[in-house]
Design an enzyme around this catalytic site. Structure first.
Site, PDB file in Angstrom:
ATOM      1  CG  ASP A   1      -2.619  97.600   0.907  1.00  0.00           C
ATOM      2  OD1 ASP A   1      -2.412  98.815   1.068  1.00  0.00           O
ATOM      3  OD2 ASP A   1      -2.216  96.956  -0.093  1.00  0.00           O
TER       4      ASP A   1
ATOM      5  CG  ASP B   1      -3.794  99.280  -2.301  1.00  0.00           C
ATOM      6  OD1 ASP B   1      -4.533  98.785  -1.433  1.00  0.00           O
ATOM      7  OD2 ASP B   1      -2.567  99.133  -2.319  1.00  0.00           O
TER       8      ASP B   1
ATOM      9  CG  HIS C   1       4.482  95.382   0.853  1.00  0.00           C
ATOM     10  ND1 HIS C   1       3.742  94.229   0.697  1.00  0.00           N
ATOM     11  CD2 HIS C   1       3.809  96.351   0.173  1.00  0.00           C
ATOM     12  CE1 HIS C   1       2.664  94.496  -0.036  1.00  0.00           C
ATOM     13  NE2 HIS C   1       2.679  95.783  -0.366  1.00  0.00           N
TER      14      HIS C   1
ATOM     15  CG  HIS D   1      -0.423  95.626  -3.040  1.00  0.00           C
ATOM     16  ND1 HIS D   1      -0.901  96.909  -2.988  1.00  0.00           N
ATOM     17  CD2 HIS D   1      -0.001  95.411  -4.316  1.00  0.00           C
ATOM     18  CE1 HIS D   1      -0.766  97.470  -4.174  1.00  0.00           C
ATOM     19  NE2 HIS D   1      -0.227  96.576  -5.017  1.00  0.00           N
TER      20      HIS D   1
END
Ligand SMILES: [Zn+2]
Ligand SMILES: [Zn+2]
Ligand SMILES: [Zn+2]
Lengths: 438, 566
Positions: free
Chosen positions: A151, A240, A112, A153
């Site tokens: 991931d 995740d 991120h 996200h």
């Protein structure tokens, strides 16, 4: 004795003395059970699995990727240097052909973290994959790189860093941004004018399970990689998507992660997120490691694994099929779009607000790109925060043309020092990083 | 007085020491067909005329179990493993009697799947039919919860000679190594017991009713009785003995590289300010990676008797040995023969040495003398380069916390201690190739036996606690206790020290030997749904490896008589 089919390197750095805060998901405990499982399974004893000690990333490594405000050491801790350094170590070992593949099992994560860094977003401060990739580009002269971000996200930081780079294909599979942080990663985000199509977003509906992920991999990701022909494939291996993850809503399992790893055949995997520290991480990481090493992982499964319970619905399946069609259509159209964009304006601008959820900072950015027909274009970013910082960051890309270099230098030299706290020039052509203080 | 005895590959060395130093010493050739005879002869050699009650302890080191493993001369042993999810346990098969059974425990010690009684019973009767009398039982994560291993043992009953449980051998995590370790311990059990019963009997016949200790791979001693429970610990005690033998003479302030240059091989080890460096997980032997606590030693196939030959127009030494040097009637030239050519040694037939090295000198187009020097130089360089490699491996060992990594401790030996047969000759030449100080260990000929005699007891205790589950487990000690929420790192260390003290005493240690230290203590808050639900604590304590207190004077006496470095 167990011998790997593929010489596989591992950097394992659980950072047992670093946490965002005592009860934060990104805390000391996060890789504890993974370590237990990895040690107990004896994975680091496997013949052909080689454990490396992580190098520390240097400030220069960060400067190749980021503009850190006010400077590098203010936004990172030693753990970040080790984590990015761990990824770098694995990259070096692959490039030096000491190993065929490698896994940086490190924390803290990085995907991120965007080009400009005022603080931590989504538990990330600096982008550990980008730091590794840009180091490898400089040290080994590699050019075309593909990053597949698995991931849960959206890898918005990596997307941001490579938004204007036609030589870096960024594919992100993630839970739909309407239902999860950071709220981006829609299929229409395809990269800037000079790199249109090189960002491929594959938003997936909540409750996507093994079937869906592998379908997307086979139908979209692998064919696109085949087209792109990268010299290096990097997997941002966030974990995740697991059905037990506390902060997401997907239904992926350890077997699925291992199978995905087997089929993707990434040269380098770098751990990103994954916060089901007991129920998922130990099994997923063992699965990924075995898959990378080319070993049987058929008996890796979670203690509570019940495939029927996490099977995706028909509706989810249908939705995913539509997404894949869109993605493939977008990929086919990309060269055309790029051509059209290049024949348009001389400069392209975008304005955005970026929220640093971990550090609670709001940043406003105005980005100006020279839409260059000869290179990916020089870039300037005017960035200010609600904490009172105002900077100008100029990025001259790796393969900039003469005009773009001149434009970048001009931007940097002519910026009014009274208006900014810092003025930065990241000149990748000449491998230079300059700072003027306001 | 203490009697130290090292049954080495070539010689059996024996010393009898008292406060004034080495009272007597002897060397007898080792007869592998009759090890007991060697032990008897060795003891005879130093005890003549000494009243039995003058001897307070006997310490033995022997290659018996090491050789049994390397030569595959072990007892038929069954292995029963329960793995649960993860790597297929078939990969770790030890032989035909290997059974993967139901049962699963997770990383926190929670039972996921239970043991099936009928399955174990069926295996038990099959083993009885097959005549297998040794069994090793190993389950994954048994060091977090040994329940399944003990259940299987109970179901097997007492119709086997020996049932070894994995969790009793080491507190470290590593299932494949636990399997190998349990297997090896079971497989050498009968050999070990037979030999040591015989030793005890023969000592008793001589009127020596003294405690007998056995040297372990980690350079510490344990009582003979304790060794019967885990005979595998006695493997690699040969290299351990030489390291302990050089320990008294090592620097207090620097790191030391120990080189034991033997006939066939050179063993290398590291001392950090007089404390030997251990292998982090356990040693490797005969193709098995184990959890057997051991000194970090590296062995290379280069010694005084290594074969010297021409290869690709150059010189090559080792790694094989075809017999003694030609000067002593061997078939091929060796570095020892080079010493004869150079006139450094003269207790054999120098003519044979010259005849042996001549063709090599001709091949190299050099004089015989130059060739001998070159053989010797080459051997020294090879040893030093292997040592350099070992040190760089140690220094590149991964670490898992920021502190450890940035602490960046690096091993850089400032001195080299050399022992073994040709030690004095090598020491001088090695010194020409390195910046480190090179010294010969006093009494280098019997340093191994001396090391065994002076070594004190060492033990290690691993304690794992999980306050959310309310448990504390010390697997090796067969210790299990429930704990309250306030149990923390400090309480864990205290408990571990108590357990360690008990263990040492049981193994025959004297209270004054117990220099205990914490080698690992970490505590993690377990957070579930943003609340701290408990603590996960891992503690490891040990008795610092080293020498028996009160025997420093002996070392000082011996150090005064440093041999000339010829
Ligand atoms: Zn993603
Ligand atoms: Zn994530
Ligand atoms: Zn340009």
């Amino acid at each position: 004795m167990l011998t790997s089919k593929t010489r596989t390197g591992v950097v394992f750095f659980p950072a047992f003395d670093w946490a965002i805060s005592a009860t934060h998901p990104e805390r000391e405990e996060r890789l504890l059970y993974t370590q237990d499982q990895v040690f107990e399974e004896g994975l680091l004893d496997i013949e052909g699995v080689i454990e490396f000690k992580p190098d520390l990333a240097t400030v220069d490594d960060i400067k190749r990727v980021h503009f850190c405000v006010p400077d590098e050491m203010s936004v990172v801790t030693e753990s970040h240097l080790i984590s990015a350094g761990g990824a770098k170590t694995v990259g070096i070992q692959v490039m030096e052909k000491h190993i065929e593949r490698g896994f940086a099992l490190v924390r803290p994560p990085g995907h991120h973290a965007m080009r400009v860094v005022h603080g931590a977003r989504g538990f990330c401060n600096v982008n550990i994959e980008a730091i590794m990739i840009e180091y490898l580009r400089k040290a080994y002269g590699i050019d075309r790189v593909a990053i597949v971000d698995t991931d849960c996200h959206h890898g918005d930081g990596t997307q941001d860093i490579y938004w204007h780079d036609p030589d870096t294909l960024f594919i992100s599979l993630h839970q739909d941004g309407r239902t999860l942080y950071p709220g981006s990663g829609f299929h229409y985000e395809i990269g800037g004018p000079t790199a249109a199509g090189m960002t491929v977003n594959i938003p997936l509906p909540p409750r996507t399970s093994e079937e869906g992920f592998l379908y997307v991999l086979d139908q979209a990701v692998l064919p696109i990689l085949e087209d792109f022909k990268p010299e290096l494939i990097v997997n941002s291996a966030g974990q995740d998507n697991h059905y037990t993850d506390p902060i997401t809503n997907m239904s992926f399992c350890a077997q699925g992660y291992a199978e995905l790893t087997r089929r993707l055949k990434a040269d380098i995997a770098v751990l990103e997120g994954g916060y089901s520290i007991e129920g998922a991480l130990p099994y997923v990481n063992v699965g990924i490691l075995l898959a990378m090493a080319g070993l049987d992982f058929s008996q890796v499964r979670e203690p509570d694994y019940q495939p029927d319970k996490i099977r995706q619905s028909g509706e989810v399946t249908k939705h995913i099929h539509r997404v894949v069609e869109e993605v493939l259509a977008g990929w086919k159209k990309a060269p055309e779009i790029r051509k059209k964009q290049l024949s348009g304006r001389k400069f392209a601008e975008r304005e955005r607000s970026i929220y640093y959820d971990t550090d609670n900072i709001l940043e406003s950015q105005r980005e100006t790109l020279r839409v260059c027909p000869d290179c990916s274009g020089v870039l300037s970013i005017d960035s200010s925060t609600d904490t009172g910082y105002h900077i100008l960051a100029v990025h001259i890309p790796r393969k900039a043309c003469k005009e773009c270099v001149d434009q970048g230098v001009k931007w940097y030299d002519s910026a009014d020092a009274r208006r900014f706290n810092r003025i930065f020039l990241q000149d990748r052509m000449n491998d230079q990083y300059l700072v003027r203080k306001g | 007085m203490i009697l130290g005895l090292d049954v080495g590959g070539t010689h059996t060395d024996v010393v009898l020491i008292d406060k004034d130093g080495i009272h007597r010493q002897t060397k007898v050739p080792t007869d592998h067909a009759d090890l007991l005879g060697c032990v008897r002869a060795g003891i005879e050699g130093v005890t003549g005329g000494i009243p039995p009650d003058g001897i307070s302890r006997v310490v033995l080191s022997t290659t018996l179990t090491t050789n049994a493993i390397i030569e595959g001369k072990t007892n038929e042993t069954a292995v029963i493993v329960s793995a649960g999810p993860g790597v297929d346990p078939e990969f770790f098969r030890t032989g035909p009697h290997y059974y993967c059974v139901a049962g699963s425990i997770d990383h926190r010690g929670r039972e996921i799947q239970s043991v099936k009684t009928s399955e174990i019973q069926a295996i038990a009767s099959k083993l009885k039919t097959d005549g297998v009398r040794q069994v090793a039982v190993v389950s994954k994560f048994s060091v977090r919860n040994p329940k399944h291993e003990t259940q299987v043992r109970d179901i097997l009953g007492d119709s086997f000679f020996n049932v070894v449980l994995g969790h009793r051998l080491s507190g470290n995590l590593n299932f494949p190594r636990r399997i190998a370790t349990a297997y090896l311990n079971a497989a050498v059990c009968e050999t070990h017991r037979r030999f040591f019963d015989a030793v005890r009997e023969s000592l008793e016949k001589k009127g020596l009713n003294v405690p007998i200790y056995v040297l372990k791979a980690d350079g510490g001693t344990m009582s003979l009785e304790a060794s019967l429970q885990c005979p595998g610990q006695t493997i690699l005690s040969g290299p351990a003995a030489s390291v302990m033998g050089s320990l008294p003479f090592a620097s207090e302030t620097e790191e030391t590289l120990v080189l034991d240059i033997g006939g066939t091989s050179t063993d290398m080890a590291i001392l950090i300010r007089k404390v030997p460096l251990l292998d982090p997980l356990g040693c490797e032997l005969g193709g098995y990676k184990t959890l057997i606590r051991a000194l970090k030693t590296v062995s290379i196939g280069l010694g005084g008797d290594s074969v010297v030959r021409l290869a690709d127009g150059g010189l090559s030494i080792g790694p094989d040995r075809k017999g003694p040097a030609m000067a002593y009637g061997g078939p091929v030239p060796t570095p020892t023969d080079a010493l004869f050519v150079l006139g450094k040694v003269n207790d054999g037939d120098a003519g044979s040495s010259r005849r042996g090295l001549q063709p090599i000198a001709d091949g190299l187009g050099m004089s015989l003398e130059d060739t001998a020097n070159r053989v010797f130089d080459e051997a020294c360089r090879k040893i030093l380069s292997a040592a350099g490699e070992m040190i760089s491996n140690i220094n590149s060992k991964p670490v898992y916390t920021v502190q450890e990594l940035l602490g960046g401790y690096q091993v850089r030996p400032g001195e080299i201690l050399v022992l073994g047969g040709p030690a004095p000759h090598f020491a001088r030449r090695l010194g020409d190739f390195t910046d480190s100080r090179v010294r010969v260990v006093p009494r280098w000929q019997v340093a191994n036996a001396l090391g065994a005699a002076l070594a004190k007891n060492t033990s290690e205790v691993t304690l794992f606690a999980d306050t959310e589950r309310g448990i504390a487990v010390a697997p090796e000690e067969d210790f299990y206790k429930t704990v309250k929420r306030d149990f923390d790192r400090e309480s864990a260390v205290r408990l571990a020290f108590d357990l360690l003290r008990d263990k040492c005493v049981k193994q025959g240690a004297v209270e004054s030997e117990l220099e205990m230290e914490v080698i690992e203590d970490i505590q993690f808050n377990m957070v579930r749904s943003f609340y701290t639900s408990g603590r996960n604590i891992r503690v490891k304590v040990q008795v610092k490896p080293g020498l028996i207190p009160g025997y420093r004077e002996i070392a000082d006496r011996l150090a005064e008589s440093v041999p000339p470095q010829t």
